[in-house]
Design a protein around this motif. Structure first.
Motif, PDB file in Angstrom:
ATOM      1  N   PRO A   1     -15.922 -60.464 -10.063  1.00 25.62           N
ATOM      2  CA  PRO A   1     -15.493 -61.556  -9.180  1.00 25.62           C
ATOM      3  C   PRO A   1     -15.726 -62.899  -9.853  1.00 25.62           C
ATOM      4  O   PRO A   1     -16.634 -63.055 -10.680  1.00 25.62           O
ATOM      5  N   MET A   2     -14.885 -63.861  -9.523  1.00 27.96           N
ATOM      6  CA  MET A   2     -15.062 -65.214 -10.038  1.00 27.96           C
ATOM      7  C   MET A   2     -16.120 -65.934  -9.198  1.00 27.96           C
ATOM      8  O   MET A   2     -16.373 -65.542  -8.052  1.00 27.96           O
ATOM      9  N   PRO A   3     -16.738 -66.969  -9.736  1.00 26.76           N
ATOM     10  CA  PRO A   3     -17.701 -67.733  -8.949  1.00 26.76           C
ATOM     11  C   PRO A   3     -17.071 -68.186  -7.623  1.00 26.76           C
ATOM     12  O   PRO A   3     -15.943 -68.688  -7.603  1.00 26.76           O
ATOM     13  N   GLY A   4     -17.759 -67.936  -6.520  1.00 29.03           N
ATOM     14  CA  GLY A   4     -17.280 -68.316  -5.195  1.00 29.03           C
ATOM     15  C   GLY A   4     -16.328 -67.322  -4.557  1.00 29.03           C
ATOM     16  O   GLY A   4     -15.914 -67.511  -3.418  1.00 29.03           O
ATOM     17  N   GLU A   5     -15.985 -66.259  -5.257  1.00 28.32           N
ATOM     18  CA  GLU A   5     -15.046 -65.255  -4.747  1.00 28.32           C
ATOM     19  C   GLU A   5     -15.823 -64.032  -4.259  1.00 28.32           C
ATOM     20  O   GLU A   5     -16.729 -63.558  -4.936  1.00 28.32           O
ATOM     21  N   SER A   6     -15.461 -63.512  -3.093  1.00 31.71           N
ATOM     22  CA  SER A   6     -16.115 -62.299  -2.608  1.00 31.71           C
ATOM     23  C   SER A   6     -15.702 -61.119  -3.477  1.00 31.71           C
ATOM     24  O   SER A   6     -14.643 -61.124  -4.110  1.00 31.71           O
ATOM     25  N   VAL A   7     -16.533 -60.094  -3.490  1.00 32.65           N
ATOM     26  CA  VAL A   7     -16.212 -58.899  -4.263  1.00 32.65           C
ATOM     27  C   VAL A   7     -14.934 -58.257  -3.721  1.00 32.65           C
ATOM     28  O   VAL A   7     -14.067 -57.827  -4.495  1.00 32.65           O
ATOM     29  N   GLU A   8     -14.787 -58.211  -2.416  1.00 29.58           N
ATOM     30  CA  GLU A   8     -13.581 -57.608  -1.829  1.00 29.58           C
ATOM     31  C   GLU A   8     -12.319 -58.378  -2.230  1.00 29.58           C
ATOM     32  O   GLU A   8     -11.314 -57.773  -2.629  1.00 29.58           O
ATOM     33  N   ALA A   9     -12.362 -59.694  -2.150  1.00 30.79           N
ATOM     34  CA  ALA A   9     -11.199 -60.494  -2.545  1.00 30.79           C
ATOM     35  C   ALA A   9     -10.875 -60.271  -4.020  1.00 30.79           C
ATOM     36  O   ALA A   9      -9.705 -60.156  -4.402  1.00 30.79           O
ATOM     37  N   ALA A  10     -11.906 -60.181  -4.854  1.00 32.66           N
ATOM     38  CA  ALA A  10     -11.696 -59.950  -6.284  1.00 32.66           C
ATOM     39  C   ALA A  10     -11.076 -58.582  -6.537  1.00 32.66           C
ATOM     40  O   ALA A  10     -10.205 -58.438  -7.398  1.00 32.66           O
ATOM     41  N   ALA A  11     -11.521 -57.578  -5.784  1.00 37.72           N
ATOM     42  CA  ALA A  11     -10.973 -56.229  -5.950  1.00 37.72           C
ATOM     43  C   ALA A  11      -9.479 -56.216  -5.633  1.00 37.72           C
ATOM     44  O   ALA A  11      -8.681 -55.631  -6.376  1.00 37.72           O
ATOM     45  N   HIS A  12      -9.090 -56.873  -4.556  1.00 39.51           N
ATOM     46  CA  HIS A  12      -7.662 -56.949  -4.205  1.00 39.51           C
ATOM     47  C   HIS A  12      -6.880 -57.749  -5.253  1.00 39.51           C
ATOM     48  O   HIS A  12      -5.776 -57.351  -5.654  1.00 39.51           O
ATOM     49  N   ARG A  13      -7.451 -58.848  -5.706  1.00 41.70           N
ATOM     50  CA  ARG A  13      -6.782 -59.685  -6.716  1.00 41.70           C
ATOM     51  C   ARG A  13      -6.517 -58.892  -7.994  1.00 41.70           C
ATOM     52  O   ARG A  13      -5.399 -58.861  -8.510  1.00 41.70           O
ATOM     53  N   ARG A  14      -7.540 -58.223  -8.506  1.00 42.71           N
ATOM     54  CA  ARG A  14      -7.382 -57.510  -9.776  1.00 42.71           C
ATOM     55  C   ARG A  14      -6.512 -56.264  -9.632  1.00 42.71           C
ATOM     56  O   ARG A  14      -5.800 -55.910 -10.568  1.00 42.71           O
ATOM     57  N   LEU A  15      -6.560 -55.586  -8.487  1.00 38.61           N
ATOM     58  CA  LEU A  15      -5.682 -54.442  -8.279  1.00 38.61           C
ATOM     59  C   LEU A  15      -4.227 -54.892  -8.374  1.00 38.61           C
ATOM     60  O   LEU A  15      -3.406 -54.248  -9.028  1.00 38.61           O
ATOM     61  N   THR A  16      -3.921 -56.027  -7.771  1.00 39.21           N
ATOM     62  CA  THR A  16      -2.564 -56.574  -7.834  1.00 39.21           C
ATOM     63  C   THR A  16      -2.218 -57.010  -9.254  1.00 39.21           C
ATOM     64  O   THR A  16      -1.131 -56.713  -9.763  1.00 39.21           O
ATOM     65  N   GLU A  17      -3.144 -57.715  -9.917  1.00 37.88           N
ATOM     66  CA  GLU A  17      -2.887 -58.209 -11.276  1.00 37.88           C
ATOM     67  C   GLU A  17      -2.744 -57.073 -12.287  1.00 37.88           C
ATOM     68  O   GLU A  17      -1.867 -57.118 -13.145  1.00 37.88           O
ATOM     69  N   GLU A  18      -3.610 -56.075 -12.208  1.00 35.11           N
ATOM     70  CA  GLU A  18      -3.619 -55.014 -13.212  1.00 35.11           C
ATOM     71  C   GLU A  18      -2.598 -53.920 -12.934  1.00 35.11           C
ATOM     72  O   GLU A  18      -1.925 -53.450 -13.853  1.00 35.11           O
ATOM     73  N   MET A  19      -2.487 -53.486 -11.665  1.00 32.39           N
ATOM     74  CA  MET A  19      -1.652 -52.319 -11.353  1.00 32.39           C
ATOM     75  C   MET A  19      -0.380 -52.663 -10.590  1.00 32.39           C
ATOM     76  O   MET A  19       0.457 -51.800 -10.349  1.00 32.39           O
TER      77      MET A  19
END
Length: 171
Positions: free
Chosen positions: A68-86
């Motif tokens: 996760p980025m600073p200030g970003e929740s783990v859940e938000a980061a998981a959704h962000r990277r799933l979209t970016e990567e897959m």
């Protein structure tokens, strides 16, 4: 600005920020996440990391993982990277957390407090070729056989998390 990771203690309490590569060079504990995706047939999505990744290039692993980025929740980061990567997103739920440390041949060290998430997805997958060399769905039994036969073909965190994920999904 270079990517930063969130440094944490053994209770996942934030202790500071550090540039990502520096944290991996020093082996400092930082917050991370791993996303595991199943389909309705009970198969798990795995992907082969891009061959030129900074570590573990060409190895097979779970749907995505990152920090996760600073200030970003783990859940938000998981959704962000799933979209970016897959190239897709789906509902996720957190299964568990664990800490691991792996030293790589190139001198980098992954020392992560890893939040493990799971979701179900049956649609189109459109991965980023800069992150993903190949992908496929495998049955849990076939994946277990492959892990036992060729563990070196899989990332260290996948080998550690996979049995726990399966245990949680069977509960």
């Amino acid at each position: 600005m270079k990517a930063q990771v969130i440094l944490v203690n053994e209770r996942d309490e934030e202790t500071g920020l550090m540039e990502k590569m520096e944290a991996h060079e020093k082996g400092l504990l930082h917050r991370a996440f791993s996303v595991f995706i199943m389909n309705d047939n009970g198969e798990m999505l795995i992907h082969q990391r891009a061959l030129d990744k900074y570590h573990s290039g060409g190895l097979w692993t779970n749907a995505c993982c990152s920090h996760p980025m600073p200030g970003e929740s783990v859940e938000a980061a998981a959704h962000r990277r799933l979209t970016e990567e897959m190239g897709f997103d789906c509902p996720l739920r957190e299964l568990f957390q664990f800490t691991y440390r792996t030293e790589f041949d190139n001198g980098l060290i992954e020392h992560e407090y890893d939040h493990v998430w799971v979701g179900t997805y049956n649609g189109v997958i459109n991965p980023d070729p800069g992150e993903v060399h190949a992908f496929r769905f495998l049955s849990v039994d076939e994946l277990t056989r492959q892990l036992l036969a060729t563990p070196g073909q899989f990332t260290s965190w996948f080998r550690l998390a996979f049995p726990k994920v399966i245990e949680h999904l069977r509960e």
